[in-house]
Design a protein around this motif. Structure first.
Motif, PDB file in Angstrom:
ATOM      1  N   GLY A  70       0.787  -1.224   0.000  1.00 13.24           N
ATOM      2  CA  GLY A  70       0.000   0.000   0.000  1.00 13.24           C
ATOM      3  C   GLY A  70       0.818   1.274   0.000  1.00 13.24           C
ATOM      4  O   GLY A  70       1.817   1.387  -0.703  1.00 13.24           O
ATOM      5  N   VAL A  71       0.398   2.257   0.841  1.00 13.15           N
ATOM      6  CA  VAL A  71       0.939   3.616   0.753  1.00 13.15           C
ATOM      7  C   VAL A  71       2.403   3.726   1.157  1.00 13.15           C
ATOM      8  O   VAL A  71       3.030   4.766   0.926  1.00 13.15           O
ATOM      9  N   THR A  72       2.967   2.678   1.722  1.00 16.71           N
ATOM     10  CA  THR A  72       4.396   2.735   2.051  1.00 16.71           C
ATOM     11  C   THR A  72       5.243   2.944   0.798  1.00 16.71           C
ATOM     12  O   THR A  72       6.375   3.432   0.884  1.00 16.71           O
ATOM     13  N   TRP A  77       9.499   6.079  -0.679  1.00 18.28           N
ATOM     14  CA  TRP A  77      10.181   6.291  -1.964  1.00 18.28           C
ATOM     15  C   TRP A  77      10.098   7.744  -2.411  1.00 18.28           C
ATOM     16  O   TRP A  77      11.068   8.485  -2.274  1.00 18.28           O
ATOM     17  N   SER A  78       8.952   8.186  -2.935  1.00 15.52           N
ATOM     18  CA  SER A  78       8.898   9.533  -3.497  1.00 15.52           C
ATOM     19  C   SER A  78       8.937  10.629  -2.436  1.00 15.52           C
ATOM     20  O   SER A  78       9.482  11.719  -2.686  1.00 15.52           O
ATOM     21  N   PHE A  79       8.390  10.378  -1.253  1.00 18.67           N
ATOM     22  CA  PHE A  79       8.470  11.400  -0.200  1.00 18.67           C
ATOM     23  C   PHE A  79       9.921  11.667   0.223  1.00 18.67           C
ATOM     24  O   PHE A  79      10.324  12.837   0.310  1.00 18.67           O
ATOM     25  N   PRO A  80      10.748  10.644   0.494  1.00 13.51           N
ATOM     26  CA  PRO A  80      12.162  10.929   0.792  1.00 13.51           C
ATOM     27  C   PRO A  80      12.882  11.631  -0.350  1.00 13.51           C
ATOM     28  O   PRO A  80      13.760  12.464  -0.108  1.00 13.51           O
ATOM     29  N   ILE A  81      12.511  11.318  -1.591  1.00 13.92           N
ATOM     30  CA  ILE A  81      13.128  11.989  -2.729  1.00 13.92           C
ATOM     31  C   ILE A  81      12.776  13.479  -2.719  1.00 13.92           C
ATOM     32  O   ILE A  81      13.644  14.337  -2.887  1.00 13.92           O
ATOM     33  N   ALA A  82      11.480  13.771  -2.515  1.00 14.00           N
ATOM     34  CA  ALA A  82      11.037  15.170  -2.482  1.00 14.00           C
ATOM     35  C   ALA A  82      11.744  15.943  -1.372  1.00 14.00           C
ATOM     36  O   ALA A  82      12.229  17.068  -1.583  1.00 14.00           O
ATOM     37  N   LEU A  83      11.823  15.351  -0.184  1.00 11.98           N
ATOM     38  CA  LEU A  83      12.476  16.013   0.944  1.00 11.98           C
ATOM     39  C   LEU A  83      13.970  16.174   0.691  1.00 11.98           C
ATOM     40  O   LEU A  83      14.561  17.226   0.977  1.00 11.98           O
ATOM     41  N   GLY A 224      -3.065   1.084   4.408  1.00 13.55           N
ATOM     42  CA  GLY A 224      -2.994   2.501   4.726  1.00 13.55           C
ATOM     43  C   GLY A 224      -1.886   2.855   5.690  1.00 13.55           C
ATOM     44  O   GLY A 224      -1.655   4.036   5.976  1.00 13.55           O
ATOM     45  N   LYS A 225      -1.165   1.844   6.181  1.00 15.50           N
ATOM     46  CA  LYS A 225      -0.070   2.099   7.123  1.00 15.50           C
ATOM     47  C   LYS A 225       1.139   2.657   6.376  1.00 15.50           C
ATOM     48  O   LYS A 225       1.564   2.098   5.362  1.00 15.50           O
ATOM     49  N   PRO A 226       1.730   3.730   6.882  1.00 23.83           N
ATOM     50  CA  PRO A 226       2.849   4.337   6.149  1.00 23.83           C
ATOM     51  C   PRO A 226       4.116   3.492   6.144  1.00 23.83           C
ATOM     52  O   PRO A 226       4.874   3.520   5.183  1.00 23.83           O
ATOM     53  N   LEU A 227       4.363   2.754   7.221  1.00 19.37           N
ATOM     54  CA  LEU A 227       5.562   1.934   7.326  1.00 19.37           C
ATOM     55  C   LEU A 227       5.136   0.510   7.670  1.00 19.37           C
ATOM     56  O   LEU A 227       4.512   0.278   8.708  1.00 19.37           O
ATOM     57  N   VAL A 228       5.486  -0.435   6.823  1.00 17.24           N
ATOM     58  CA  VAL A 228       5.015  -1.801   7.013  1.00 17.24           C
ATOM     59  C   VAL A 228       5.985  -2.766   6.339  1.00 17.24           C
ATOM     60  O   VAL A 228       6.725  -2.392   5.420  1.00 17.24           O
ATOM     61  N   GLY A 229       5.974  -4.012   6.794  1.00 12.50           N
ATOM     62  CA  GLY A 229       6.842  -5.033   6.206  1.00 12.50           C
ATOM     63  C   GLY A 229       8.309  -4.680   6.355  1.00 12.50           C
ATOM     64  O   GLY A 229       8.734  -4.174   7.404  1.00 12.50           O
ATOM     65  N   PHE A 286       0.427   6.803  -7.954  1.00 14.16           N
ATOM     66  CA  PHE A 286       0.363   5.660  -7.049  1.00 14.16           C
ATOM     67  C   PHE A 286      -1.071   5.229  -6.712  1.00 14.16           C
ATOM     68  O   PHE A 286      -1.303   4.067  -6.392  1.00 14.16           O
ATOM     69  N   PHE A 287      -2.027   6.161  -6.754  1.00 17.47           N
ATOM     70  CA  PHE A 287      -3.381   5.812  -6.333  1.00 17.47           C
ATOM     71  C   PHE A 287      -3.925   4.581  -7.061  1.00 17.47           C
ATOM     72  O   PHE A 287      -4.468   3.665  -6.418  1.00 17.47           O
ATOM     73  N   PRO A 288      -3.833   4.494  -8.398  1.00 19.38           N
ATOM     74  CA  PRO A 288      -4.302   3.272  -9.054  1.00 19.38           C
ATOM     75  C   PRO A 288      -3.576   2.012  -8.567  1.00 19.38           C
ATOM     76  O   PRO A 288      -4.186   0.942  -8.463  1.00 19.38           O
ATOM     77  N   MET A 289      -2.295   2.143  -8.261  1.00 10.98           N
ATOM     78  CA  MET A 289      -1.540   0.990  -7.770  1.00 10.98           C
ATOM     79  C   MET A 289      -2.033   0.559  -6.396  1.00 10.98           C
ATOM     80  O   MET A 289      -2.106  -0.639  -6.091  1.00 10.98           O
ATOM     81  N   TRP A 290      -2.361   1.539  -5.540  1.00  7.19           N
ATOM     82  CA  TRP A 290      -2.881   1.199  -4.211  1.00  7.19           C
ATOM     83  C   TRP A 290      -4.224   0.485  -4.312  1.00  7.19           C
ATOM     84  O   TRP A 290      -4.542  -0.377  -3.497  1.00  7.19           O
ATOM     85  N   MET A 291      -5.013   0.839  -5.324  1.00  6.10           N
ATOM     86  CA  MET A 291      -6.331   0.228  -5.500  1.00  6.10           C
ATOM     87  C   MET A 291      -6.282  -1.085  -6.274  1.00  6.10           C
ATOM     88  O   MET A 291      -7.291  -1.789  -6.373  1.00  6.10           O
TER      89      MET A 291
END
Length: 519
Positions: A70-72, A77-83, A224-229, A286-291
């Motif tokens: 999911g959202v992880t 990935w892209s959030f650390p890149i943006a930051l 929906g968990k941001p950090l998983v696995g 990413f939204f289509p991938m999450w779904m």
């Protein structure tokens, strides 16, 4: 795909070649080929910087992560890149631009010979080139995997098709062709991404699943968990540091976008634009991938075919061709920019050391060598692509996350931190030791230690340990054995001040009290 989809795909390839031919007229010398002569507007640099960080791996490897976790996939990935790019817009972008404007170099590694020494430059150049061959090979394999899903061509045929088209436009047009095709690819990606987003929303509505209700479906439990696995807090922090270096020049191609602008301020603006795009646009993609777990059943264990299957099922012909073009645009943008960067490193940094004739290259002969090197690099990376999924390289996402992320840090740290005043004491001993120890740490963690640990070494440590080892050694050795000679300090001051500023060169350690350089 039917004839309409093929027409869209073939038309796209034709436009890419046409842009390369048009850009050929703007390339008169090596500087034009590698850095656009410092004439690229900041907004084009920013879009090009953004696009050159994508590839079809997002629609295969990261689509598999999104399908499974999911959202992880966005959070790690892209959030650390943006930051990382946002931080780098102040920390690295202006300084890398000054490599061209003040030191008059055409390769991001060219300055290392004076900042450290020739051995350091050659070590980083050779290891960087070899890593890029593997990295780009994974990208070719990713797009060929998608092409096989839609057209039925074999993996090797897909690699040959995409590599050959890319070779034509980036070889004749240089960085100008890369940036202009990336602008066109950004528009295509915008249309394709929005089309897929809308198609998924409409399909969920047909299933009586609301936009927000989808997260309550059993198939998306825990998604929906941001950090998983394997993608936990340590992995996120490690990836942030890795992407800070990688996407601000550590992997070379993004550094060229900073070098191509007219001034340090424009490089900073371009980086900020890229950071904003990385923060916002991947959410739409990413939204289509999450779904996807609600709409398709992946055939591959890692879910890497989920996005391709979903696209085939949801989009009408014509739009399907546009999305396939979007896949190509991602990969061709990254691979062409990588090819240009490696050609710069080889022709400017490596070839003159290997050959006396190379040291005597003029503008014309140097430009020919740059184009030949570009073709050779693409050919080698395509050969590596045929070995992805072999016992050596394993799957695509393993290559991208483990190999590239794990090995990038030891290569990038001396290059990137060498630009900054606080690390001025770190010289060739610190650079070479941190580089070699980081590579050794990668091998130990991923192989001997991994073999003897029950369940293997967790992924976050496989990618973070090499970076941590290199970073600590680079800093510590710099203080234990400072090598800040006046010549090296002068290089640092040039990349930290603009041309009309007066730089106060610090006194080397051991020669008196340090004087802080001009702000």
């Amino acid at each position: 795909m039917n004839s309409l989809d093929w027409a869209v795909l073939i038309g796209y390839f034709g436009v890419m070649v046409a842009i390369g031919v048009w850009s050929h007229k703007r390339v008169d010398n090596v500087s034009d080929f590698f850095t656009a002569g410092g004439k690229m507007p900041w907004w084009l640099s920013g879009i090009s910087h953004h696009m050159s960080g994508y590839s079809a791996v997002m629609f295969t490897g990261y689509a598999g992560i999104a399908y499974t976790y999911g959202v992880t996939s966005f959070v790690t990935w892209s959030f650390p890149i943006a930051l990382g790019i946002a931080i780098g817009s102040k920390l690295f972008a202006p300084r890398i631009n000054r490599l061209r404007s003040r030191l008059h170099v055409a390769s991001p590694l060219e300055y290392l010979k004076n900042r450290y020494n020739l051995s350091t430059q050659q070590a980083l150049a050779w290891s960087g080139m070899l890593l890029k061959i593997v990295d780009v090979g994974a990208k070719w394999a990713a797009i060929a995997t998608l092409l096989s899903v839609f057209t039925g061509v074999t993996l090797n045929q897909g690699i040959l098709i995409t590599g050959a088209i890319t070779a034509v436009y980036c070889t004749i047009g240089g960085l100008w062709a890369d940036a202009l095709t990336e602008l066109g690819q950004f528009v295509i990606q915008l249309l394709a991404g929005i089309s897929m987003f809308v198609a998924v929303v409409l399909k969920l509505d047909d299933k009586h699943i609301g936009f927000f209700d989808a997260w309550n479906q059993p198939a998306l439990h825990g998604h929906g968990k941001p950090l998983v696995g394997p993608y936990g807090t340590v992995f996120l922090l490690a990836f942030l540091f890795i992407k800070l270096f990688e996407y601000n020049g550590g992997m070379l191609n993004q550094a060229q976008r900073y070098m191509a602008t007219g001034s340090a301020h424009e490089a900073e603006r371009g980086a900020r634009l890229s950071a904003i795009l990385w923060l916002v646009w991947p959410v739409v993609l990413f939204f289509p991938m999450w779904m996807s777990p609600l709409l398709v059943h992946a055939q591959k264990p890692d879910g890497s075919d989920s996005y391709g299957l979903m696209t085939e099922q949801l989009l009408p012909h014509g739009l399907l061709g546009l999305v396939v073009v979007g896949f190509f645009s991602h990969t061709m943008a990254m691979c062409s920019s990588d090819a240009n960067a490696i050609a710069a490193v080889f022709t400017r940094d490596v070839a003159p050391v290997l050959s006396a004739r190379a040291r005597a290259w003029g503008q014309r002969s140097g430009l020919v060598a740059a184009r030949v090197t570009t073709v050779v690099f693409l050919a080698l990376s395509m050969a590596v692509a045929t070995q992805v999924n072999s016992p050596t390289f394993k799957d695509i996402i393993t290559v991208v996350i483990k190999w590239v992320a794990g090995l990038m840090g030891p290569i990038a740290i001396p290059m990137m931190l060498g630009l900054l005043r606080p690390f001025r004491r770190s010289g060739p001993t610190a650079a070479l030791t941190s580089w070699a120890a980081g590579l050794l740490a990668f091998w130990l963690v991923n192989y001997p230690i991994n073999w003897h640990v029950s369940g293997g070494v967790p992924l976050q440590y496989q990618v973070s340990v090499p970076l941590a080892v290199s970073l600590v050694l680079y800093i510590v050795i710099g203080y234990v054995k400072p090598e800040d000679t006046p010549e090296r300090l002068a290089v640092i001051e040039k990349v930290n001040t603009d041309g009309d500023a007066v730089a106060v060169v610090p006194v080397p350690a051991g020669a008196g009290d340090d004087v802080v350089g001009a702000p």
